[in-house]
Design a protein around this motif. Structure first.
Motif, PDB file in Angstrom:
ATOM      1  N   GLU A 153       0.713  -1.928   0.202  1.00 13.45           N
ATOM      2  CA  GLU A 153      -0.080  -0.237  -0.468  1.00 13.45           C
ATOM      3  C   GLU A 153       0.915   1.051   0.140  1.00 13.45           C
ATOM      4  O   GLU A 153       0.979   1.500  -0.790  1.00 13.45           O
ATOM      5  CB  GLU A 153      -1.260  -0.006   1.221  1.00 13.45           C
ATOM      6  N   MET A 154       2.519   1.051   1.005  1.00 12.77           N
ATOM      7  CA  MET A 154       2.964   2.241   0.898  1.00 12.77           C
ATOM      8  C   MET A 154       3.766   2.996  -0.266  1.00 12.77           C
ATOM      9  O   MET A 154       3.710   3.156  -0.685  1.00 12.77           O
ATOM     10  CB  MET A 154       3.837   2.093   2.070  1.00 12.77           C
ATOM     11  N   LEU A 155       4.080   1.564  -1.177  1.00  8.01           N
ATOM     12  CA  LEU A 155       4.333   1.517  -2.666  1.00  8.01           C
ATOM     13  C   LEU A 155       3.375   2.177  -3.090  1.00  8.01           C
ATOM     14  O   LEU A 155       3.518   2.806  -3.854  1.00  8.01           O
ATOM     15  CB  LEU A 155       4.615   0.238  -3.132  1.00  8.01           C
ATOM     16  N   GLU A 156       2.145   2.093  -3.130  1.00  9.19           N
ATOM     17  CA  GLU A 156       1.254   2.176  -4.117  1.00  9.19           C
ATOM     18  C   GLU A 156       1.214   4.086  -3.818  1.00  9.19           C
ATOM     19  O   GLU A 156       0.877   4.499  -4.717  1.00  9.19           O
ATOM     20  CB  GLU A 156      -0.353   2.106  -3.848  1.00  9.19           C
ATOM     21  N   VAL A 157       1.268   4.895  -3.108  1.00 11.59           N
ATOM     22  CA  VAL A 157       0.811   5.978  -2.587  1.00 11.59           C
ATOM     23  C   VAL A 157       1.979   6.271  -2.910  1.00 11.59           C
ATOM     24  O   VAL A 157       2.806   8.068  -3.694  1.00 11.59           O
ATOM     25  CB  VAL A 157       1.529   6.452  -0.863  1.00 11.59           C
ATOM     26  N   ARG A 158       3.783   6.422  -2.686  1.00 11.55           N
ATOM     27  CA  ARG A 158       4.717   6.276  -3.520  1.00 11.55           C
ATOM     28  C   ARG A 158       4.999   6.330  -4.949  1.00 11.55           C
ATOM     29  O   ARG A 158       5.212   7.904  -5.106  1.00 11.55           O
ATOM     30  CB  ARG A 158       6.126   5.764  -2.786  1.00 11.55           C
ATOM     31  N   ARG A 159       4.436   5.617  -4.755  1.00 14.49           N
ATOM     32  CA  ARG A 159       3.966   5.711  -7.374  1.00 14.49           C
ATOM     33  C   ARG A 159       3.080   7.286  -7.515  1.00 14.49           C
ATOM     34  O   ARG A 159       3.569   7.802  -8.236  1.00 14.49           O
ATOM     35  CB  ARG A 159       3.524   4.973  -7.960  1.00 14.49           C
ATOM     36  N   ARG A 160       2.098   7.590  -6.144  1.00 15.32           N
ATOM     37  CA  ARG A 160       1.092   8.001  -6.979  1.00 15.32           C
ATOM     38  C   ARG A 160       1.784  10.066  -6.371  1.00 15.32           C
ATOM     39  O   ARG A 160       1.751  10.572  -6.891  1.00 15.32           O
ATOM     40  CB  ARG A 160      -0.252   8.275  -6.180  1.00 15.32           C
ATOM     41  N   PHE A 161       2.630  10.078  -4.925  1.00 13.61           N
ATOM     42  CA  PHE A 161       2.812  11.571  -4.858  1.00 13.61           C
ATOM     43  C   PHE A 161       4.344  11.564  -3.945  1.00 13.61           C
ATOM     44  O   PHE A 161       4.764  12.865  -4.068  1.00 13.61           O
ATOM     45  CB  PHE A 161       2.017  11.542  -3.395  1.00 13.61           C
ATOM     46  N   GLY A 162       5.240  10.215  -4.558  1.00 15.63           N
ATOM     47  CA  GLY A 162       6.665  10.947  -4.216  1.00 15.63           C
ATOM     48  C   GLY A 162       6.787  10.575  -3.482  1.00 15.63           C
ATOM     49  O   GLY A 162       6.143  10.580  -2.270  1.00 15.63           O
ATOM     50  N   GLY A 163       8.163  11.167  -3.001  1.00 13.32           N
ATOM     51  CA  GLY A 163       8.594  11.095  -1.597  1.00 13.32           C
ATOM     52  C   GLY A 163       8.583   9.830  -0.941  1.00 13.32           C
ATOM     53  O   GLY A 163       8.909   9.408  -1.216  1.00 13.32           O
ATOM     54  N   THR A 164       8.272  10.191   0.081  1.00 14.38           N
ATOM     55  CA  THR A 164       8.668   9.143   1.215  1.00 14.38           C
ATOM     56  C   THR A 164       7.503   8.905   1.837  1.00 14.38           C
ATOM     57  O   THR A 164       6.196   9.518   2.503  1.00 14.38           O
ATOM     58  CB  THR A 164       9.201   9.970   2.287  1.00 14.38           C
ATOM     59  N   VAL A 165       7.136   7.859   2.505  1.00 15.40           N
ATOM     60  CA  VAL A 165       5.650   7.405   2.827  1.00 15.40           C
ATOM     61  C   VAL A 165       6.088   6.902   4.387  1.00 15.40           C
ATOM     62  O   VAL A 165       6.344   5.768   4.543  1.00 15.40           O
ATOM     63  CB  VAL A 165       5.219   6.618   2.049  1.00 15.40           C
ATOM     64  N   LEU A 166       5.416   7.239   5.026  1.00 12.90           N
ATOM     65  CA  LEU A 166       5.374   6.768   6.607  1.00 12.90           C
ATOM     66  C   LEU A 166       4.029   5.346   6.941  1.00 12.90           C
ATOM     67  O   LEU A 166       3.346   5.401   6.223  1.00 12.90           O
ATOM     68  CB  LEU A 166       5.255   7.281   7.541  1.00 12.90           C
TER      69      LEU A 166
END
Ligand code: G1P
Length: 314
Positions: A153-166
């Motif tokens: 799920e976090m990898l999906e968020v990074r694909r969408r927004f870039g940067g760092t995901v916690l």
């Protein structure tokens, strides 16, 4: 180390697992047994972490260890004598269990010679990454985040927004001071979603100073720029170099940081109370041990209820 194709689709190659701590909450067992090797039912916590990493597509696990915890890396070595003995005795199921860890990830050791904090431990792992890795994950082995899959799920968020995901989760107000705490704002499309933008992050604040009750679980998808930030922070909470402070520095400098708010379960394997819960939880779901444990626990709890029942007033 050969590069793989995982990065081409915004994927993950390396997870870093800080495992150099003394395990003081688990003494005396941790005098000789690293807490990461304590079994949840029959499987060491570190193998559960390796499974989670493999499921998220990672191929390398950089384990940050201390000289006195060499047993952790030994766990990832093949034991040919054990394997051939199990094979010759026809113990196929046990052989498969022993071999499973070797097919999950390529484990490499990173030495942390001084206990200077989580931020320092993560910084030690920079040399384990390939030059073309823009992001990597940190998995704290004390934390079991269930069901597995939050990294995807976090990898999906990074694909969408870039940067760092916690990864965040909600705790009661009186527990926030045990964690890194987020200051959050909505994203353009966060209505109903589990994603928020992180405006700030503070390590273990007093409850009255905490910006929210959403705290950091031990799962981080970090942009490589974190290493530069880790070199620029000063010792923070507890006199240690805190990963939280490096993330806060990146936020201040405009780096995008988002949180995925986890709504499943979590166990803290780092202390006996949390560890026992994890063992019971996993054992209840185990085909071999679950049914009899369920029955025994039921009886045990009923007996407990009877012995604790108040004597009726006359
Ligand atoms: C670490 C982090 C903290 C995070 C926690 C999650 O703290 O510093 O921000 O919330 O892990 O388990 P520790 O529990 O190692 O003190």
């Amino acid at each position: 180390m050969t590069a793989d194709n995982s990065l081409h689709n915004g994927g993950l190659r390396t997870v870093v697992v800080p495992a150099a701590g003394l395990g003081t909450r688990f003494l005396p067992a941790t005098k000789t047994v690293p807490k990461e090797l304590l079994p949840v039912v029959d499987t060491p916590g570190i193998e559960l972490i390796a499974r989670e990493a493999a499921q998220a597509g990672a191929s390398r696990m950089a384990v940050v260890t201390a000289p006195r915890k060499q047993g952790i890396m030994a766990y990832f070595d093949r034991d040919e004598l054990l394997e051939s003995t199990l094979e010759s005795r026809g113990k196929t199921a046990q052989l498969e269990k022993v071999q499973a860890v070797n097919t999950l990830v390529d484990a490499v050791a990173v030495n942390q010679d001084r206990p200077l904090g989580l931020g320092h431990a993560v910084g030690c792992a920079e040399s384990a990454l390939d030059d073309d890795e823009d992001c990597f994950a940190v998995l704290l082995p004390d934390d079991l985040v269930l069901p597995f899959g939050v990294l995807n799920e976090m990898l999906e968020v990074r694909r969408r927004f870039g940067g760092t995901v916690l990864c965040g989760f909600e705790v009661p107000e009186d527990e926030v001071s045990n964690y890194g705490v987020f200051d959050l704002e909505e994203t353009d499309d966060s209505a109903g979603s589990q994603v928020r933008k992180v405006r700030g992050m503070v390590e273990k604040p007093d409850a009255e100073d905490a910006p929210s009750t959403v705290v950091a679980a031990g799962r981080y998808l970090l942009d490589r720029t974190i290493f530069d930030a880790l070199r620029r922070i000063e010792p923070g909470k507890g006199g240690e170099l805190q990963l939280t402070d490096a993330i806060e520095l990146l936020i201040e400098e405009g780096h995008p940081v988002h949180v995925f708010i986890h709504q499943g379960g979590r166990h803290d394997l780092g202390n006996p109370g949390g560890y026992i819960r994890a063992c019971v939880d996993f054992a209840l779901n185990d085909d071999t041990y679950g049914p009899s444990l369920r029955q025994w626990l039921g009886n045990r709890l009923s007996a407990d209820a009877v012995s604790h029942a108040e004597v009726p007033a006359e």
